[in-house]
Design an enzyme around this catalytic site. Structure first.
Site, PDB file in Angstrom:
ATOM      1  N   TYR A 177       0.838  -1.203   0.000  1.00 40.21           N
ATOM      2  CA  TYR A 177       0.000   0.000   0.000  1.00 40.21           C
ATOM      3  C   TYR A 177       0.870   1.248   0.000  1.00 40.21           C
ATOM      4  CZ  TYR A 177       0.982   0.609   5.026  1.00 40.21           C
ATOM      5  OH  TYR A 177       1.595   0.798   6.245  1.00 40.21           O
ATOM      6  N   CYS A 178       0.277   2.340  -0.481  1.00 40.90           N
ATOM      7  CA  CYS A 178       0.897   3.659  -0.413  1.00 40.90           C
ATOM      8  C   CYS A 178      -0.221   4.679  -0.201  1.00 40.90           C
ATOM      9  CB  CYS A 178       1.718   3.955  -1.668  1.00 40.90           C
ATOM     10  SG  CYS A 178       0.760   3.932  -3.206  1.00 40.90           S
ATOM     11  N   THR A 179       0.077   5.953  -0.342  1.00 44.85           N
ATOM     12  CA  THR A 179      -0.899   6.986  -0.007  1.00 44.85           C
ATOM     13  C   THR A 179      -2.130   6.943  -0.898  1.00 44.85           C
ATOM     14  OG1 THR A 179       0.925   8.398   0.706  1.00 44.85           O
ATOM     15  CG2 THR A 179      -1.211   9.455   0.390  1.00 44.85           C
ATOM     16  N   GLY A 181      -1.950   5.199  -4.324  1.00 46.68           N
ATOM     17  CA  GLY A 181      -1.935   4.082  -5.256  1.00 46.68           C
ATOM     18  C   GLY A 181      -0.849   4.075  -6.303  1.00 46.68           C
ATOM     19  N   VAL A 206      -4.259   4.399   0.771  1.00 47.47           N
ATOM     20  CA  VAL A 206      -4.770   4.646   2.122  1.00 47.47           C
ATOM     21  C   VAL A 206      -5.915   5.654   2.098  1.00 47.47           C
ATOM     22  CG1 VAL A 206      -4.157   5.433   4.440  1.00 47.47           C
ATOM     23  CG2 VAL A 206      -2.495   4.144   3.091  1.00 47.47           C
TER      24      VAL A 206
END
Length: 324
Positions: A177-179, A181, A206
């Site tokens: 995951y990241c902020t 995508g 997220v």
């Protein structure tokens, strides 16, 4: 009546034949609107962070979706009180997020929805991989996530080598995951190339998880590359306990500041009491520097951009401040 604003986070991987023409069209459309933004466009597509007066933000979203290349773009929207970037910035950037190596974007990990992600978290079967920088996950991350001690996105290809040595790619399922995508879009081909057979990426990052699931399995706040710096992932649940500590007194704090020593200017975590006591500096040595700017408490912890951490290197993705 008080004006209302939107913060938009978005990206779209698509072929753009003439990115410089696209940049010019963006600038022309935005020039008379009450908006601010940091948008990067290349042959790979678009990566943007945007704020604007609600009617003007709506105009922009409609305009972009009517463009042939971007008709399927998805926007993640937060409600804010004012613009959160200093100006309108629309630039060419060869890599939408600077990974520093060529990747085959046709090879992608499986996208899973925020709800599917939440359910898989509860299975406790996968390695949960945070592909953000260390100063981001320090103030917030998923429970039980693997948190690489990495300062720029360019370090992640080397980390993939290390990960493949530490665990069996054939049998280790990975949820990344990241902020918002885009870093997962670029990093998932790297993990697949290293032999990982079962890789998932959180669709919408997220931000989407917070909007669709809520706080859920998330701890702390979300680091963002704009004037807010840290936000709760669920707008309806703003009172989030800090998971990080003040660098001076170790009391809980999730407030980042730029050091008032102009020659340092590093981001550091600090509580309200210590930031005043140390006059905006990250340490005693910096407080004695001859080039300490006067600490202005009325600015809050708004980034000081002249030499912000996110502008350290022209060759790192952190120069863009547009990682989502």
């Amino acid at each position: 009546m008080e004006k209302k604003y939107y913060a938009l986070a978005y990206y779209y991987i698509t072929r753009v034949d003439n990115p410089h023409e696209e940049i010019a069209l963006h600038k022309k459309f935005l020039e008379d609107l009450d908006v601010s933004c940091r948008i990067y466009i290349s042959e790979q597509g678009i990566n943007g962070q945007f704020s604007g007066y609600e009617p003007h933000a709506e105009l922009y979203m409609q305009w972009l979706k009517e463009r042939p290349n971007f008709s399927k773009i998805k926007f993640k929207i937060h409600h804010i009180k004012e613009n959160i970037f200093p100006r309108i910035t629309v630039k060419y950037r060869k890599e939408l997020a600077a990974l520093g190596c060529e990747v085959d974007l046709s090879k992608q990990a499986k996208h899973i929805s925020p709800q599917e992600w939440h359910e898989k978290l509860q299975e406790n079967r996968c390695l949960i991989l945070d592909v953000r920088n260390n100063y981001e996950w320090k103030i917030g991350h998923f429970d039980n996530a693997t948190l690489p001690d990495i300062q720029t996105f360019r370090e992640f290809p080397e980390y993939a080598e290390k990960l493949a040595q530490e665990c069996d790619p054939e049998t280790t399922p990975v949820m990344m995951y990241c902020t918002g995508g885009i870093r997962c879009e670029l990093y998932s081909p790297v993990l697949l190339e290293k032999g990982f057979k079962e890789v998932y990426q959180l669709d919408g990052g997220v931000i989407a998880y917070g909007q669709q699931v809520g706080t859920g399995k998330w701890l702390g706040k979300l680091f963002v590359f704009d004037d807010r710096l840290a936000i709760p992932i669920d707008e309806s649940d703003p009172d989030v306990a800090p998971i990080a500590e003040c660098c001076h007194c170790q009391t809980p704090s999730d407030a980042y500041y730029n050091c008032a020593n102009t020659d340092c200017n590093a981001l550091f975590l600090c509580c309200d009491e210590c930031i005043h006591q140390h006059q905006g500096c990250c340490g005693e040595e910096c407080s004695q520097s001859p080039r300490v700017r006067k600490f202005d408490s009325s600015r809050g912890n708004k980034p000081f951009r002249r030499a912000h951490l996110c502008e350290i290197s022209e060759n790192s993705e952190s120069a863009s401040c547009c990682l989502i």
